[in-house]
Design a protein around this motif. Structure first.
Motif, PDB file in Angstrom:
ATOM      1  N   SER A  67      -3.766   8.913   1.271  1.00 34.26           N
ATOM      2  CA  SER A  67      -2.334   9.182   2.053  1.00 34.26           C
ATOM      3  C   SER A  67      -3.321   9.599   3.038  1.00 34.26           C
ATOM      4  O   SER A  67      -1.959  10.432   4.036  1.00 34.26           O
ATOM      5  CB  SER A  67      -1.939  11.146   1.123  1.00 34.26           C
ATOM      6  OG  SER A  67      -2.861  11.461   1.074  1.00 34.26           O
ATOM      7  N   LEU A  68      -4.419   8.605   3.316  1.00 32.12           N
ATOM      8  CA  LEU A  68      -5.031   9.552   4.979  1.00 32.12           C
ATOM      9  C   LEU A  68      -3.798   8.825   5.716  1.00 32.12           C
ATOM     10  O   LEU A  68      -3.612   7.452   5.498  1.00 32.12           O
ATOM     11  CB  LEU A  68      -6.517   8.916   4.875  1.00 32.12           C
ATOM     12  CG  LEU A  68      -7.466   9.987   3.892  1.00 32.12           C
ATOM     13  CD1 LEU A  68      -8.759   8.950   4.258  1.00 32.12           C
ATOM     14  CD2 LEU A  68      -7.575  11.922   4.317  1.00 32.12           C
ATOM     15  N   GLU A  69      -3.982   9.568   6.986  1.00 36.55           N
ATOM     16  CA  GLU A  69      -2.601   9.429   8.032  1.00 36.55           C
ATOM     17  C   GLU A  69      -1.147   8.933   7.787  1.00 36.55           C
ATOM     18  O   GLU A  69      -0.286   7.707   8.306  1.00 36.55           O
ATOM     19  CB  GLU A  69      -3.620   8.026   8.602  1.00 36.55           C
ATOM     20  CG  GLU A  69      -4.316   8.085   9.619  1.00 36.55           C
ATOM     21  CD  GLU A  69      -5.164   7.018  10.066  1.00 36.55           C
ATOM     22  OE1 GLU A  69      -4.714   5.885   9.967  1.00 36.55           O
ATOM     23  OE2 GLU A  69      -6.255   7.150  10.393  1.00 36.55           O
ATOM     24  N   ILE A  70      -0.962   9.116   6.057  1.00 38.97           N
ATOM     25  CA  ILE A  70       0.044   8.917   6.018  1.00 38.97           C
ATOM     26  C   ILE A  70       1.101  10.114   5.417  1.00 38.97           C
ATOM     27  O   ILE A  70       0.526  10.968   4.930  1.00 38.97           O
ATOM     28  CB  ILE A  70      -0.409   7.764   4.288  1.00 38.97           C
ATOM     29  CG1 ILE A  70       0.095   6.454   5.320  1.00 38.97           C
ATOM     30  CG2 ILE A  70       1.600   7.639   3.889  1.00 38.97           C
ATOM     31  CD1 ILE A  70      -0.802   5.515   2.954  1.00 38.97           C
ATOM     32  N   GLU A 123       0.508  -1.363   0.381  1.00 42.69           N
ATOM     33  CA  GLU A 123       0.220   0.221  -0.231  1.00 42.69           C
ATOM     34  C   GLU A 123       0.986   1.073  -0.575  1.00 42.69           C
ATOM     35  O   GLU A 123       0.545   2.433  -0.944  1.00 42.69           O
ATOM     36  CB  GLU A 123      -0.912   0.291   1.348  1.00 42.69           C
ATOM     37  CG  GLU A 123      -1.815  -0.643   1.038  1.00 42.69           C
ATOM     38  CD  GLU A 123      -3.267  -1.165   2.102  1.00 42.69           C
ATOM     39  OE1 GLU A 123      -2.518  -0.381   2.859  1.00 42.69           O
ATOM     40  OE2 GLU A 123      -3.980  -1.453   2.518  1.00 42.69           O
ATOM     41  N   LEU A 124       1.789   1.802   0.806  1.00 43.78           N
ATOM     42  CA  LEU A 124       2.673   2.184   0.683  1.00 43.78           C
ATOM     43  C   LEU A 124       3.573   2.656  -0.190  1.00 43.78           C
ATOM     44  O   LEU A 124       3.867   3.628  -0.766  1.00 43.78           O
ATOM     45  CB  LEU A 124       3.867   2.343   2.125  1.00 43.78           C
ATOM     46  CG  LEU A 124       3.134   2.177   3.535  1.00 43.78           C
ATOM     47  CD1 LEU A 124       4.336   1.604   4.371  1.00 43.78           C
ATOM     48  CD2 LEU A 124       2.597   3.770   3.851  1.00 43.78           C
ATOM     49  N   GLN A 125       3.566   1.858  -1.774  1.00 44.31           N
ATOM     50  CA  GLN A 125       4.322   1.593  -2.857  1.00 44.31           C
ATOM     51  C   GLN A 125       3.395   2.107  -3.574  1.00 44.31           C
ATOM     52  O   GLN A 125       4.068   3.177  -4.195  1.00 44.31           O
ATOM     53  CB  GLN A 125       4.388   0.006  -3.051  1.00 44.31           C
ATOM     54  CG  GLN A 125       5.599   0.386  -4.003  1.00 44.31           C
ATOM     55  CD  GLN A 125       6.099  -0.941  -4.527  1.00 44.31           C
ATOM     56  OE1 GLN A 125       5.394  -1.996  -3.995  1.00 44.31           O
ATOM     57  NE2 GLN A 125       6.947  -1.312  -5.830  1.00 44.31           N
ATOM     58  N   LYS A 126       2.007   1.907  -3.624  1.00 45.31           N
ATOM     59  CA  LYS A 126       1.036   2.291  -4.399  1.00 45.31           C
ATOM     60  C   LYS A 126       1.162   4.394  -3.963  1.00 45.31           C
ATOM     61  O   LYS A 126       1.409   5.218  -4.291  1.00 45.31           O
ATOM     62  CB  LYS A 126       0.147   1.638  -4.047  1.00 45.31           C
ATOM     63  CG  LYS A 126       0.054   0.596  -4.651  1.00 45.31           C
ATOM     64  CD  LYS A 126      -1.533  -0.415  -4.597  1.00 45.31           C
ATOM     65  CE  LYS A 126      -1.606  -2.026  -5.018  1.00 45.31           C
ATOM     66  NZ  LYS A 126      -2.705  -2.313  -4.896  1.00 45.31           N
ATOM     67  N   THR A 127       1.223   4.365  -2.706  1.00 45.73           N
ATOM     68  CA  THR A 127       1.050   5.990  -2.352  1.00 45.73           C
ATOM     69  C   THR A 127       2.561   6.686  -2.751  1.00 45.73           C
ATOM     70  O   THR A 127       2.177   7.773  -3.122  1.00 45.73           O
ATOM     71  CB  THR A 127       0.873   6.003  -0.930  1.00 45.73           C
ATOM     72  OG1 THR A 127      -0.304   5.419  -0.004  1.00 45.73           O
ATOM     73  CG2 THR A 127       0.468   7.357   0.012  1.00 45.73           C
ATOM     74  N   CYS A 128       3.596   5.711  -2.306  1.00 49.60           N
ATOM     75  CA  CYS A 128       4.508   6.234  -3.270  1.00 49.60           C
ATOM     76  C   CYS A 128       4.777   6.895  -4.313  1.00 49.60           C
ATOM     77  O   CYS A 128       5.015   7.863  -5.287  1.00 49.60           O
ATOM     78  CB  CYS A 128       5.834   5.614  -2.602  1.00 49.60           C
ATOM     79  SG  CYS A 128       7.730   6.585  -2.614  1.00 49.60           S
ATOM     80  N   LEU A 129       3.995   5.883  -4.996  1.00 49.10           N
ATOM     81  CA  LEU A 129       4.261   6.165  -6.589  1.00 49.10           C
ATOM     82  C   LEU A 129       3.090   7.293  -7.037  1.00 49.10           C
ATOM     83  O   LEU A 129       3.233   8.223  -7.570  1.00 49.10           O
ATOM     84  CB  LEU A 129       3.427   5.075  -6.882  1.00 49.10           C
ATOM     85  CG  LEU A 129       3.604   5.194  -8.883  1.00 49.10           C
ATOM     86  CD1 LEU A 129       4.686   5.101  -9.658  1.00 49.10           C
ATOM     87  CD2 LEU A 129       2.951   4.125  -9.635  1.00 49.10           C
ATOM     88  N   LEU A 130       2.027   7.722  -6.432  1.00 49.01           N
ATOM     89  CA  LEU A 130       1.540   8.207  -6.686  1.00 49.01           C
ATOM     90  C   LEU A 130       1.001   9.737  -6.483  1.00 49.01           C
ATOM     91  O   LEU A 130       0.672  10.878  -6.576  1.00 49.01           O
ATOM     92  CB  LEU A 130      -0.140   7.680  -5.807  1.00 49.01           C
ATOM     93  CG  LEU A 130      -1.242   7.145  -6.337  1.00 49.01           C
ATOM     94  CD1 LEU A 130      -2.471   6.612  -5.207  1.00 49.01           C
ATOM     95  CD2 LEU A 130      -2.039   7.650  -7.542  1.00 49.01           C
ATOM     96  N   THR A 131       2.215   9.831  -4.788  1.00 47.51           N
ATOM     97  CA  THR A 131       3.083  11.173  -4.138  1.00 47.51           C
ATOM     98  C   THR A 131       3.561  11.618  -5.588  1.00 47.51           C
ATOM     99  O   THR A 131       3.694  12.581  -5.734  1.00 47.51           O
ATOM    100  CB  THR A 131       3.815  10.781  -3.144  1.00 47.51           C
ATOM    101  OG1 THR A 131       3.179  10.195  -1.556  1.00 47.51           O
ATOM    102  CG2 THR A 131       4.341  12.154  -2.496  1.00 47.51           C
TER     103      THR A 131
END
Length: 452
Positions: free
Chosen positions: A75-78, A41-49
């Motif tokens: 990215s909620l709570e991230i 999940e963090l990897q997907k969020t990292c790409l979206l970021t």
């Protein structure tokens, strides 16, 4: 420690170890899988970021708005940060994070991505190349939710483990009692057996397992003990029964002899009579001791020829009995010479054969005796026939019992021990022994010897 307690402890310990290992494997499998999901999940969020912050100048506005919506949802709570090639935060949270240092940033630039976990957070960083330059995107997430979930699982598994261990112990206890109940039943029956009831059989369900084999072994042992105990218990009765006549004769002769002075010839005659009775007592003692199992013969498994025993007996009997008018006829009809050799105790078997043949001579009424050595199903068969007084149907049932004598023996001397002793000897040497007889017609004794 009793067997059932040992069985309970061993089975409980075994199942407990397996259960604990399975629980630990399950917990750590879930733990590592949950971590993997979070990093994905963090990897997907990292790409979206990276797309959201760095591709704004290249994407159409509507696509960027859509990316922005997905970014905010993921990215909620991230916490997100974008670092330039000078390790400066250019986008996202500007707060300095000591866990993101120059060493880790350089590592990502070389290896393209990095994931790790600190005391309270999960981190994921990836390399992002853009027309504006080379960047490193880092995201981190608090592990409160993850710890709450894993702690709850840990508590549940500990509770299940405790309940499982208790259940395993109870089930093991019940199973051990069920498995031990046949043994307990056997112990109770054995404890009830006394010296007077050694012939009592142990009863158990026909389970066809090791317990059944144990019961059969005990029953065979008790049967042998019972037979031996009964014989030895009656040894005094045997002695008093058999010694009464010669001892009475000795004491009577000595009393009469002591009433007056005697000549040397009379002394010699008296000595011979006394010696004759003493020898009779000695022979009777040896017979009774063998009958009672008190005297063992060391030649238990000797290979010998049965026909030689028969011929020896045939040579001995004329010295005692007048066989001129009633000779013993021996018929040998054995083709396979090997059948005449058997394995057993030759001394005992000779005594038994002598008793059988002697009885045939004594009760033949002067008629010839026929001894046939035959073959039957590749076994040696001996048939001893006489045409004498015979045995009545009522007496034939008890004829093998010790001291039993038929009603028609008249004044023929005997003790009732011969057939009983022969029966015991034949049984010990696995020789089949049967008697067929009719009163006033004669008796036929059949012996079937085992193969060598």
């Amino acid at each position: 420690m009793k067997i059932r307690n040992r069985f309970t402890l061993i089975s409980s310990f075994t199942f407990s170890v397996v259960f604990v290992i399975a629980s630990v494997i399950t917990y750590y499998s879930f733990y590592s899988y949950s971590e993997k999901i979070i990093y994905n999940e963090l990897q997907k969020t990292c790409l979206l970021t990276g797309i959201f912050y760095l591709e704004k100048d290249e994407l159409p506005e509507n696509q960027h708005l859509l990316i922005g919506q997905q970014f905010r949802e993921n990215s909620l709570e991230i916490i997100t940060r974008v670092y330039n090639n000078k390790n400066q935060i250019v986008y996202g949270d500007k707060t300095i994070d000591n866990n993101i240092n120059a060493e880790r940033l350089d590592y990502i630039r070389k290896n393209r991505k990095l994931s790790f976990k600190s005391k309270h957070h999960f981190y994921f960083g990836s390399y992002y190349h853009d027309n504006q330059g080379d960047f490193v995107v880092f995201v981190k997430k608090n592990d409160v939710e993850f710890k709450t979930m894993t702690d709850r699982l840990q508590i549940i598994m500990i509770m299940v483990l405790i309940i499982g261990l208790i259940t395993i112990y109870i089930v093991s206890r019940v199973l051990s009692n069920l498995a031990y109940s046949p043994i307990k039943n056997i112990i109770d029956q054995v404890n009830e057996i006394k010296a007077s009831s050694l012939d009592r059989q142990i009863v158990s369900p026909n389970s066809k397992d090791d317990i059944q084999e144990l019961v059969e072994t005990y029953n065979n042992l008790f049967k042998r003990l019972s037979d031996t105990f009964i014989i030895q218990k009656n040894f005094i009765n045997y002695v008093s029964h058999e010694f009464k006549t010669p001892l009475t004769a000795i004491s009577g002769n000595l009393e009469v002899f002591a009433q007056k002075d005697r000549s040397s010839a009379e002394y010699k005659e008296m000595s011979e009579k006394v010696l004759e009775n003493v020898y009779q007592i000695e022979d009777t003692m040896n017979t009774l001791m063998m009958l009672s199992g008190l005297r063992d013969n060391t030649e238990l498994n000797e290979i010998f020829r049965v026909d030689e025993l028969v011929w020896d007996i045939n040579d001995q009997l004329p010295e005692i009995y007048d066989l001129k008018n009633a000779p013993i006829q021996i018929v040998l009809e054995v083709v396979n010479d090997k059948l005449l050799s058997i394995k057993g105790n030759p001394n005992e078997i000779k005594i038994a054969l002598y008793n059988i043949i002697e009885n045939a001579v004594k009760y033949s009424n002067g008629n010839p005796i026929k001894i046939s050595l035959l073959e039957q199903h590749n076994q040696l068969k001996i048939v001893i026939e006489d045409r004498g007084t015979g045995i009545s149907e009522d007496d034939l049932i008890f004829i093998k019992q010790t001291f039993y004598r038929g009603k028609n023996v008249k004044d023929i001397k005997g003790s009732g021990v011969g057939l009983s002793l022969a029966n015991i000897i034949f049984k010990q040497n696995n020789i089949d022994f049967s008697i067929a007889s009719k009163k006033d017609e004669g008796t036929t004794v059949t012996l079937l010897f085992p193969r060598l």
